[in-house]
Design a protein around this motif. Structure first.
Motif, PDB file in Angstrom:
ATOM      1  N   MET A   1       0.849  -1.190   0.000  1.00  0.00           N
ATOM      2  CA  MET A   1       0.000   0.000   0.000  1.00  0.00           C
ATOM      3  C   MET A   1       0.889   1.245   0.000  1.00  0.00           C
ATOM      4  SD  MET A   1      -2.877   1.189   2.823  1.00  0.00           S
ATOM      5  CE  MET A   1      -3.868  -0.260   2.513  1.00  0.00           C
ATOM      6  N   ARG A   2       0.635   2.168  -0.930  1.00  0.00           N
ATOM      7  CA  ARG A   2       1.400   3.418  -0.997  1.00  0.00           C
ATOM      8  C   ARG A   2       0.771   4.448  -0.059  1.00  0.00           C
ATOM      9  NH1 ARG A   2       4.674   5.340  -5.041  1.00  0.00           N
ATOM     10  NH2 ARG A   2       5.310   3.138  -5.049  1.00  0.00           N
ATOM     11  N   LEU A   3       1.572   4.942   0.886  1.00  0.00           N
ATOM     12  CA  LEU A   3       1.108   5.888   1.888  1.00  0.00           C
ATOM     13  C   LEU A   3       2.103   7.023   2.024  1.00  0.00           C
ATOM     14  CD1 LEU A   3      -0.033   3.277   4.586  1.00  0.00           C
ATOM     15  CD2 LEU A   3      -1.528   4.600   3.067  1.00  0.00           C
ATOM     16  N   TYR A   4       1.636   8.153   2.607  1.00  0.00           N
ATOM     17  CA  TYR A   4       2.428   9.380   2.595  1.00  0.00           C
ATOM     18  C   TYR A   4       2.611   9.949   3.999  1.00  0.00           C
ATOM     19  CZ  TYR A   4       1.598   8.933  -2.365  1.00  0.00           C
ATOM     20  OH  TYR A   4       1.567   8.450  -3.647  1.00  0.00           O
ATOM     21  N   GLY A  88       6.733   9.269   0.311  1.00  0.00           N
ATOM     22  CA  GLY A  88       5.810   8.200  -0.062  1.00  0.00           C
ATOM     23  C   GLY A  88       6.444   6.836   0.174  1.00  0.00           C
ATOM     24  N   PHE A  89       5.774   5.981   0.941  1.00  0.00           N
ATOM     25  CA  PHE A  89       6.295   4.670   1.290  1.00  0.00           C
ATOM     26  C   PHE A  89       5.352   3.574   0.818  1.00  0.00           C
ATOM     27  CE2 PHE A  89       8.022   7.493   4.557  1.00  0.00           C
ATOM     28  CZ  PHE A  89       9.362   7.103   4.613  1.00  0.00           C
ATOM     29  N   ASP A  90       5.923   2.419   0.516  1.00  0.00           N
ATOM     30  CA  ASP A  90       5.142   1.197   0.336  1.00  0.00           C
ATOM     31  C   ASP A  90       5.241   0.391   1.622  1.00  0.00           C
ATOM     32  OD1 ASP A  90       4.332   1.772  -2.222  1.00  0.00           O
ATOM     33  OD2 ASP A  90       5.880   0.552  -3.188  1.00  0.00           O
ATOM     34  N   LEU A  91       4.074   0.045   2.197  1.00  0.00           N
ATOM     35  CA  LEU A  91       3.999  -0.765   3.411  1.00  0.00           C
ATOM     36  C   LEU A  91       3.123  -1.983   3.160  1.00  0.00           C
ATOM     37  CD1 LEU A  91       4.113   2.440   4.482  1.00  0.00           C
ATOM     38  CD2 LEU A  91       3.878   1.328   6.683  1.00  0.00           C
ATOM     39  N   PRO A  92       3.402  -3.104   3.833  1.00  0.00           N
ATOM     40  CA  PRO A  92       2.523  -4.279   3.704  1.00  0.00           C
ATOM     41  C   PRO A  92       1.112  -3.948   4.194  1.00  0.00           C
ATOM     42  CG  PRO A  92       4.597  -4.846   4.790  1.00  0.00           C
ATOM     43  CD  PRO A  92       4.546  -3.357   4.724  1.00  0.00           C
ATOM     44  N   ASP A  93       0.114  -4.419   3.486  1.00  0.00           N
ATOM     45  CA  ASP A  93      -1.273  -4.146   3.863  1.00  0.00           C
ATOM     46  C   ASP A  93      -1.592  -4.627   5.274  1.00  0.00           C
ATOM     47  OD1 ASP A  93      -1.520  -3.095   1.365  1.00  0.00           O
ATOM     48  OD2 ASP A  93      -2.864  -4.642   0.591  1.00  0.00           O
ATOM     49  N   ASP A  94      -0.981  -5.756   5.671  1.00  0.00           N
ATOM     50  CA  ASP A  94      -1.325  -6.317   6.972  1.00  0.00           C
ATOM     51  C   ASP A  94      -0.628  -5.611   8.136  1.00  0.00           C
ATOM     52  OD1 ASP A  94       1.250  -7.220   6.566  1.00  0.00           O
ATOM     53  OD2 ASP A  94       0.784  -9.343   6.740  1.00  0.00           O
ATOM     54  N   LEU A 167       8.961  -0.796   5.202  1.00  0.00           N
ATOM     55  CA  LEU A 167       8.902   0.662   5.060  1.00  0.00           C
ATOM     56  C   LEU A 167       9.819   1.058   3.914  1.00  0.00           C
ATOM     57  CD1 LEU A 167       7.671   3.246   6.470  1.00  0.00           C
ATOM     58  CD2 LEU A 167       9.844   3.403   7.701  1.00  0.00           C
ATOM     59  N   ALA A 168       9.325   0.893   2.680  1.00  0.00           N
ATOM     60  CA  ALA A 168      10.137   1.113   1.487  1.00  0.00           C
ATOM     61  C   ALA A 168       9.871   2.506   0.917  1.00  0.00           C
ATOM     62  CB  ALA A 168       9.829   0.050   0.444  1.00  0.00           C
ATOM     63  N   LEU A 169      10.886   3.372   0.945  1.00  0.00           N
ATOM     64  CA  LEU A 169      10.747   4.719   0.398  1.00  0.00           C
ATOM     65  C   LEU A 169      10.659   4.647  -1.123  1.00  0.00           C
ATOM     66  CD1 LEU A 169      10.741   7.795   0.974  1.00  0.00           C
ATOM     67  CD2 LEU A 169      13.236   7.737   0.713  1.00  0.00           C
ATOM     68  N   ARG A 170       9.590   5.236  -1.684  1.00  0.00           N
ATOM     69  CA  ARG A 170       9.373   5.167  -3.122  1.00  0.00           C
ATOM     70  C   ARG A 170       9.172   6.543  -3.776  1.00  0.00           C
ATOM     71  NH1 ARG A 170      11.608   1.075  -2.905  1.00  0.00           N
ATOM     72  NH2 ARG A 170      10.729  -1.039  -3.020  1.00  0.00           N
ATOM     73  N   GLU A 171       8.766   7.549  -2.993  1.00  0.00           N
ATOM     74  CA  GLU A 171       8.527   8.883  -3.551  1.00  0.00           C
ATOM     75  C   GLU A 171       8.999   9.961  -2.584  1.00  0.00           C
ATOM     76  OE1 GLU A 171       4.609   9.898  -5.350  1.00  0.00           O
ATOM     77  OE2 GLU A 171       4.052   7.871  -4.713  1.00  0.00           O
ATOM     78  N   GLN A 195      15.722   4.104  -6.827  1.00  0.00           N
ATOM     79  CA  GLN A 195      14.496   3.458  -6.373  1.00  0.00           C
ATOM     80  C   GLN A 195      13.412   4.457  -5.984  1.00  0.00           C
ATOM     81  OE1 GLN A 195      15.597   0.881  -3.092  1.00  0.00           O
ATOM     82  NE2 GLN A 195      17.558   0.398  -4.052  1.00  0.00           N
ATOM     83  N   VAL A 196      13.753   5.747  -5.962  1.00  0.00           N
ATOM     84  CA  VAL A 196      12.850   6.764  -5.426  1.00  0.00           C
ATOM     85  C   VAL A 196      12.544   7.815  -6.488  1.00  0.00           C
ATOM     86  CG1 VAL A 196      12.500   8.464  -3.602  1.00  0.00           C
ATOM     87  CG2 VAL A 196      13.839   6.395  -3.132  1.00  0.00           C
ATOM     88  N   GLU A 197      11.256   8.067  -6.700  1.00  0.00           N
ATOM     89  CA  GLU A 197      10.822   9.102  -7.640  1.00  0.00           C
ATOM     90  C   GLU A 197      10.709  10.434  -6.909  1.00  0.00           C
ATOM     91  OE1 GLU A 197       7.133  10.100 -10.729  1.00  0.00           O
ATOM     92  OE2 GLU A 197       6.911   8.549  -9.186  1.00  0.00           O
ATOM     93  N   CYS A 198      11.387  11.448  -7.406  1.00  0.00           N
ATOM     94  CA  CYS A 198      11.363  12.775  -6.795  1.00  0.00           C
ATOM     95  C   CYS A 198      10.568  13.727  -7.687  1.00  0.00           C
ATOM     96  CB  CYS A 198      12.784  13.313  -6.603  1.00  0.00           C
ATOM     97  SG  CYS A 198      13.804  12.293  -5.514  1.00  0.00           S
ATOM     98  N   LYS A 199       9.696  14.508  -7.071  1.00  0.00           N
ATOM     99  CA  LYS A 199       8.895  15.444  -7.847  1.00  0.00           C
ATOM    100  C   LYS A 199       8.588  16.688  -7.027  1.00  0.00           C
ATOM    101  CE  LYS A 199       5.064  12.249  -6.965  1.00  0.00           C
ATOM    102  NZ  LYS A 199       4.239  11.221  -7.606  1.00  0.00           N
ATOM    103  N   LYS A 200       8.254  17.742  -7.738  1.00  0.00           N
ATOM    104  CA  LYS A 200       7.963  19.042  -7.134  1.00  0.00           C
ATOM    105  C   LYS A 200       6.459  19.273  -7.143  1.00  0.00           C
ATOM    106  CE  LYS A 200       8.905  23.434  -5.947  1.00  0.00           C
ATOM    107  NZ  LYS A 200       9.516  23.835  -4.669  1.00  0.00           N
ATOM    108  N   ALA A 201       5.933  19.794  -6.031  1.00  0.00           N
ATOM    109  CA  ALA A 201       4.506  20.092  -5.931  1.00  0.00           C
ATOM    110  C   ALA A 201       4.231  21.540  -6.337  1.00  0.00           C
ATOM    111  CB  ALA A 201       4.025  19.854  -4.502  1.00  0.00           C
ATOM    112  N   ARG A 202       3.003  21.778  -6.743  1.00  0.00           N
ATOM    113  CA  ARG A 202       2.529  23.148  -6.971  1.00  0.00           C
ATOM    114  C   ARG A 202       1.058  23.208  -6.615  1.00  0.00           C
ATOM    115  NH1 ARG A 202      -0.967  23.489 -11.119  1.00  0.00           N
ATOM    116  NH2 ARG A 202      -0.698  22.155 -12.962  1.00  0.00           N
ATOM    117  N   LEU A 203       0.527  24.414  -6.470  1.00  0.00           N
ATOM    118  CA  LEU A 203      -0.900  24.576  -6.227  1.00  0.00           C
ATOM    119  C   LEU A 203      -1.657  24.419  -7.542  1.00  0.00           C
ATOM    120  CD1 LEU A 203      -0.893  27.642  -3.791  1.00  0.00           C
ATOM    121  CD2 LEU A 203      -0.723  25.198  -3.263  1.00  0.00           C
TER     122      LEU A 203
END
Length: 216
Positions: A1-4, A88-94, A167-171, A195-203
């Motif tokens: 599951m991808r979580l932030y 952004g991390f990938d974690l096991p659903d359980d 706890l796998a860092l992905r974003e 292994q990690v995608e980096c991106k910039k946020a904007r409004l």
């Protein structure tokens, strides 16, 4: 599951470089109703519940995440007013449970269920306590992991979960007001940068959302 997970700049870079995330204790959390989402009209219930909460807090910590990173309110509250980072991390659903939001406290009979001999009823009552928050927190879209507090960090005395399969860092999303550069992120990521995608946020231009720079 991808979580932030939202962090300020300094803590975010420390997390990335040390490959770990701080486990919060109940005393760290900003909601005083944590584990208190139940009616406590009787003095004996209040006393018993205070003891239960203290015992739980001594044994378990919490990692808090969101299902989304697009909320400007979360960036303002937890992402250093859009100057910080969102990891952004990938974690096991359980490993994780989803928070449920409601307007009213659970009835007092939930306490009785906790004390019942039936293990299934007691477990269900416990999960209700662990995952209930007041409806005004709904914007957080929270998902949480409860972890045993084993050995604290020798340097800080705090508790951490290392990056890895659980706890796998992905974003990494950089806040829209941040001056963090790709070179700084690459340096902090080191041998995991691929292994990690980096991106910039904007409004966003057409909604009250935060979006990726370059999106329509």
């Amino acid at each position: 599951m991808r979580l932030y997970h939202f962090v300020n700049r300094d803590f975010g870079f420390d997390d990335i470089r040390r490959r770990r995330l701080k486990i919060a204790t109940l005393l760290d959390l900003n909601d005083p109703f944590e584990l208190r989402g139940v009616t406590l009209s009787r003095p004996e219930h209040r006393q018993a519940f205070a003891l239960f909460r203290d015992e739980f807090a001594a044994k378990y910590g919490i990692l808090c995440f969101s299902q989304i990173w697009s909320s400007p309110v979360q960036w303002s509250h937890y992402g250093e007013r859009h100057l910080g980072l969102c990891l952004g991390f990938d974690l096991p659903d359980d490993l994780v449970v989803t928070v449920r939001y409601q307007r009213h406290l659970h009835p007092e009979n939930l306490i009785t269920a906790l004390e019942e001999a039936d293990a299934d009823d007691a477990h269900q009552a416990m999960m209700s306590l662990l995952t209930t928050k007041f409806s005004h927190w709904r914007y957080e879209r929270e998902v949480r992991a409860f972890l045993c507090l084993d050995t604290p960090d020798l340097e800080s005395g705090l508790y951490f979960l290392d990056f890895g399969e659980k706890l796998a860092l992905r974003e990494i999303i950089v806040g829209h007001s941040s001056t963090v550069t790709r070179a700084e992120l690459a340096d902090a990521l080191g041998n995991i940068r691929e292994q990690v995608e980096c991106k910039k946020a904007r409004l966003a231009f057409k909604s009250f959302n935060v979006v990726r720079q370059g999106d329509a």
